[in-house]
Design a protein around this motif. Sequence first.
Motif, PDB file in Angstrom:
ATOM      1  N   ASN A  75     106.553  36.104 110.371  1.00 47.99           N
ATOM      2  CA  ASN A  75     105.318  36.617 109.763  1.00 47.99           C
ATOM      3  C   ASN A  75     105.044  38.072 110.140  1.00 47.99           C
ATOM      4  O   ASN A  75     103.905  38.530 110.095  1.00 47.99           O
ATOM      5  CB  ASN A  75     104.131  35.749 110.199  1.00 47.99           C
ATOM      6  N   ALA A  76     106.099  38.807 110.473  1.00 45.80           N
ATOM      7  CA  ALA A  76     105.950  40.158 111.013  1.00 45.80           C
ATOM      8  C   ALA A  76     105.194  41.092 110.070  1.00 45.80           C
ATOM      9  O   ALA A  76     104.325  41.855 110.499  1.00 45.80           O
ATOM     10  CB  ALA A  76     107.325  40.734 111.353  1.00 45.80           C
ATOM     11  N   ASP A  77     105.509  41.069 108.791  1.00 44.15           N
ATOM     12  CA  ASP A  77     104.850  41.982 107.846  1.00 44.15           C
ATOM     13  C   ASP A  77     103.346  41.733 107.797  1.00 44.15           C
ATOM     14  O   ASP A  77     102.547  42.682 107.817  1.00 44.15           O
ATOM     15  CB  ASP A  77     105.443  41.834 106.447  1.00 44.15           C
ATOM     16  N   ALA A  78     102.943  40.472 107.738  1.00 45.18           N
ATOM     17  CA  ALA A  78     101.525  40.144 107.670  1.00 45.18           C
ATOM     18  C   ALA A  78     100.812  40.467 108.983  1.00 45.18           C
ATOM     19  O   ALA A  78      99.624  40.800 108.986  1.00 45.18           O
ATOM     20  CB  ALA A  78     101.339  38.664 107.339  1.00 45.18           C
ATOM     21  N   ASP A 118     101.630  44.885 109.372  1.00 40.41           N
ATOM     22  CA  ASP A 118     101.529  45.843 108.264  1.00 40.41           C
ATOM     23  C   ASP A 118     100.887  45.185 107.048  1.00 40.41           C
ATOM     24  O   ASP A 118     101.459  45.186 105.962  1.00 40.41           O
ATOM     25  CB  ASP A 118     102.926  46.376 107.916  1.00 40.41           C
ATOM     26  N   ASP A 119      99.667  44.650 107.231  1.00 37.61           N
ATOM     27  CA  ASP A 119      99.018  43.948 106.121  1.00 37.61           C
ATOM     28  C   ASP A 119      98.304  44.895 105.162  1.00 37.61           C
ATOM     29  O   ASP A 119      97.899  44.501 104.071  1.00 37.61           O
ATOM     30  CB  ASP A 119      98.042  42.880 106.635  1.00 37.61           C
ATOM     31  N   GLY A 120      98.113  46.162 105.573  1.00 35.60           N
ATOM     32  CA  GLY A 120      97.511  47.136 104.669  1.00 35.60           C
ATOM     33  C   GLY A 120      96.001  47.163 104.686  1.00 35.60           C
ATOM     34  O   GLY A 120      95.401  47.999 103.985  1.00 35.60           O
ATOM     35  N   THR A 139      86.190  38.566 100.780  1.00 35.37           N
ATOM     36  CA  THR A 139      86.633  37.171 100.854  1.00 35.37           C
ATOM     37  C   THR A 139      88.151  37.096 100.991  1.00 35.37           C
ATOM     38  O   THR A 139      88.684  36.322 101.801  1.00 35.37           O
ATOM     39  CB  THR A 139      86.183  36.396  99.603  1.00 35.37           C
ATOM     40  N   ALA A 140      88.856  37.902 100.208  1.00 33.00           N
ATOM     41  CA  ALA A 140      90.321  37.880 100.217  1.00 33.00           C
ATOM     42  C   ALA A 140      90.864  38.326 101.574  1.00 33.00           C
ATOM     43  O   ALA A 140      91.820  37.725 102.095  1.00 33.00           O
ATOM     44  CB  ALA A 140      90.868  38.773  99.119  1.00 33.00           C
ATOM     45  N   GLU A 141      90.267  39.364 102.166  1.00 29.41           N
ATOM     46  CA  GLU A 141      90.765  39.859 103.457  1.00 29.41           C
ATOM     47  C   GLU A 141      90.624  38.789 104.541  1.00 29.41           C
ATOM     48  O   GLU A 141      91.563  38.531 105.303  1.00 29.41           O
ATOM     49  CB  GLU A 141      90.005  41.119 103.863  1.00 29.41           C
ATOM     50  N   ILE A 142      89.461  38.161 104.609  1.00 26.10           N
ATOM     51  CA  ILE A 142      89.242  37.123 105.625  1.00 26.10           C
ATOM     52  C   ILE A 142      90.132  35.915 105.351  1.00 26.10           C
ATOM     53  O   ILE A 142      90.699  35.315 106.273  1.00 26.10           O
ATOM     54  CB  ILE A 142      87.751  36.734 105.679  1.00 26.10           C
TER      55      ILE A 142
END
Length: 247
Positions: free
Chosen positions: A75-78, A81-83, A201-204
């Motif tokens: 899950n390294a990218d998330a 580097d989730d943005g 909502t999407a971020e959380i």
Amino acid sequence: MKRLLATTALLGTLATGAFAADLKEMSAEERALFRAEVRSYLFENPEVIMQAVEILQNREAEQQVQADIDLVSQNADAIFDDGYSWVGGNPDGDIVLVEFLDYRCGYCKRAHDEVAELLKSDGNIKLIVKELPILGDGSVLASRFAVAVKQVSGGDSYKSVADALMSFNGDITMPTLRRLGSTFGLDMEAVEARMDSDEVTAEIAQTRALAGALAINGTPTFVMHDELLRGYLPLEQMQALVANKRG
């Protein structure tokens, strides 16, 4: 002495995969004798039980560490580097520390100043903060507010609000958040409109999903490079881990 050696040998057999087959080949009388010998040996040497438990616990701990390393890798990218997660400390630091937090978590509050001291004293650590409200409606409200502030007013305002929320010990309500927002000169009309938006909502939700993938069930939880660190860590322990990661 013969009895001790024989029983020790039997216990050695018990620890191997061959034991199940050997037991099936024993007669009822041999199985009864075996059980009696084991029982007698353990009564005479109870420390063996504690030694076995310690070995099992160490083995399980090692397996958990490896499982966590695998989860971080998968899950390294998330994680890194989730943005959208707030980035503090030194953005070019050679050590990356990720923190999953809840503003109503006592141990998160305790860790907050120690993480700040770690960043201040080191100067070469990148911090990534992930909002993980898990302690009820007040936690969700606080995170929605903080994320909305970040999206509307930027990272500096988010940092100020996050620090204030971490040091706040009362009930988190909208009147409380409005007072806090006015303290920092925020456009509260825009912030409140954003709090219930799909973007917040999407971020959380994405952070919750990541926490689920990492089997995180409490805060604070940290990730340092390839390692998951579950729970509060005192400053000295974090410093030692940083030194270890640097080799």
